[in-house]
Scaffold this motif. Structure first.
Motif, mmCIF file in Angstrom:
data_model
loop_
_atom_site.group_PDB
_atom_site.id
_atom_site.type_symbol
_atom_site.label_atom_id
_atom_site.label_comp_id
_atom_site.label_asym_id
_atom_site.label_seq_id
_atom_site.Cartn_x
_atom_site.Cartn_y
_atom_site.Cartn_z
ATOM 1 N N TYR A 123 0.823 -1.200 0.000
ATOM 2 C CA TYR A 123 0.000 0.000 0.000
ATOM 3 C C TYR A 123 0.863 1.259 0.000
ATOM 4 O O TYR A 123 0.366 2.358 -0.243
ATOM 5 C CB TYR A 123 -0.922 0.011 1.231
ATOM 6 N N ASP A 124 2.150 1.103 0.331
ATOM 7 C CA ASP A 124 3.075 2.241 0.371
ATOM 8 C C ASP A 124 2.541 3.361 1.252
ATOM 9 O O ASP A 124 2.528 4.542 0.871
ATOM 10 C CB ASP A 124 3.362 2.766 -1.047
ATOM 11 N N ARG A 126 0.813 -1.590 6.838
ATOM 12 C CA ARG A 126 1.954 -2.511 6.842
ATOM 13 C C ARG A 126 1.493 -3.942 7.171
ATOM 14 O O ARG A 126 1.967 -4.916 6.598
ATOM 15 C CB ARG A 126 2.996 -2.066 7.864
ATOM 16 N N ALA A 127 0.559 -4.051 8.112
ATOM 17 C CA ALA A 127 0.038 -5.369 8.464
ATOM 18 C C ALA A 127 -0.671 -5.994 7.271
ATOM 19 O O ALA A 127 -0.497 -7.192 6.980
ATOM 20 C CB ALA A 127 -0.907 -5.268 9.659
ATOM 21 N N LEU A 128 -1.467 -5.198 6.558
ATOM 22 C CA LEU A 128 -2.191 -5.717 5.406
ATOM 23 C C LEU A 128 -1.252 -6.030 4.243
ATOM 24 O O LEU A 128 -1.561 -6.891 3.414
ATOM 25 C CB LEU A 128 -3.278 -4.729 4.977
ATOM 26 N N ASP A 129 -0.116 -5.345 4.178
ATOM 27 C CA ASP A 129 0.896 -5.735 3.193
ATOM 28 C C ASP A 129 1.284 -7.196 3.373
ATOM 29 O O ASP A 129 1.539 -7.915 2.408
ATOM 30 C CB ASP A 129 2.159 -4.872 3.339
ATOM 31 N N GLN A 131 8.631 -15.345 3.304
ATOM 32 C CA GLN A 131 9.379 -14.115 3.051
ATOM 33 C C GLN A 131 9.058 -13.039 4.084
ATOM 34 O O GLN A 131 9.921 -12.247 4.451
ATOM 35 C CB GLN A 131 9.072 -13.601 1.649
ATOM 36 N N ASN A 132 7.807 -13.032 4.557
ATOM 37 C CA ASN A 132 7.389 -12.028 5.540
ATOM 38 C C ASN A 132 7.671 -12.453 6.980
ATOM 39 O O ASN A 132 7.306 -11.738 7.923
ATOM 40 C CB ASN A 132 5.894 -11.734 5.387
#
Length: 222
Positions: free
Chosen positions: A17-18, A25-28, A73-74
């Motif tokens: 979402y930048d 950031r959580a939804l990223d 990766q996260n």
């Protein structure tokens, strides 16, 4: 250079979402379709890819593999090889991944009223009732393993203090249960959204408690 080759050489950019916002950031990390449901499955402990696919009806193999890669990766999950004789690869949550448990519990509580009617197309697994039921078991003074028996199958949950890193629930019967409770899905959902207390359900004969020991006695209201 052909356009196709130029495209292949271009690095893949992770979707974001930048936004300099904790929610964004959580939804990223977990906002993609299926990710939180994979977390739900892994809260029961390490699972093989084939088990995950079986308990996530509707997900394609490509999407499941992609989501699991993203979770690795996260830093939400890791893949490891079981020692012999298992010799299979399993996925399990990291500490950061397990930290999503309150998020899933809150979503389950918020969504419980939407389960007033089961649609003909709805799949169901017994252990999907674990997170909603944990809310009803919260606050017990005695800790232990509770085996839950529904018409849809069996699962088990850990009531009271849970050791850090341990699964909060599991599919199937418990290896060693401190108490067993039998109820139907309707009662389980009433407990989940607070329309019924566990004491009321037991006292009204809608939950059957079997077993000995302090946890069983507490659940019976003794």
């Amino acid at each position: 250079m052909p356009r196709q080759q130029q495209s292949a050489a271009r690095p893949v950019r992770r979707r974001s979402y930048d936004q300099f916002c904790a929610t964004a950031r959580a939804l990223d990390a977990v906002g993609d379709r299926w990710t939180l449901l994979i977390v739900r499955e892994l809260l029961a402990g390490p699972r093989r890819y084939t088990d995950l696919h079986a308990d996530l009806p509707g997900v394609s193999t490509d999407v499941l593999a992609s989501r699991l890669r993203d979770m690795e990766q996260n830093g939400l999950a890791v893949r490891r090889r079981l020692p012999p004789p298992g010799a299979a690869s399993v996925y399990e949550l990291t500490g950061r991944g397990r930290g999503l448990m309150p998020v899933l519990a809150a979503l389950a509580e918020w969504g419980a009223p939407e389960l007033a009617e089961r649609r003909p197309t709805d799949a169901v697994r017994a252990h999907w009732f674990a997170l909603p039921l944990l809310r009803a078991l919260d606050g017990l003074s005695h800790a232990g393993t509770v085996e839950v028996r529904l018409d849809e199958g069996r699962f088990h949950v850990r009531a009271g203090d849970v050791e850090s890193g341990s699964p909060v629930y599991g599919d199937g019967p418990a290896v060693r249960a401190d108490v067993c409770i039998a109820l139907d899905a309707e009662v389980c959902l009433e407990l989940a959204h607070g329309g019924l207390s566990l004491a009321e359900a037991v006292g009204g004969g809608r939950v059957e408690v079997s077993g000995e020991g302090p946890l069983a006695t507490e659940l019976r209201g003794g």
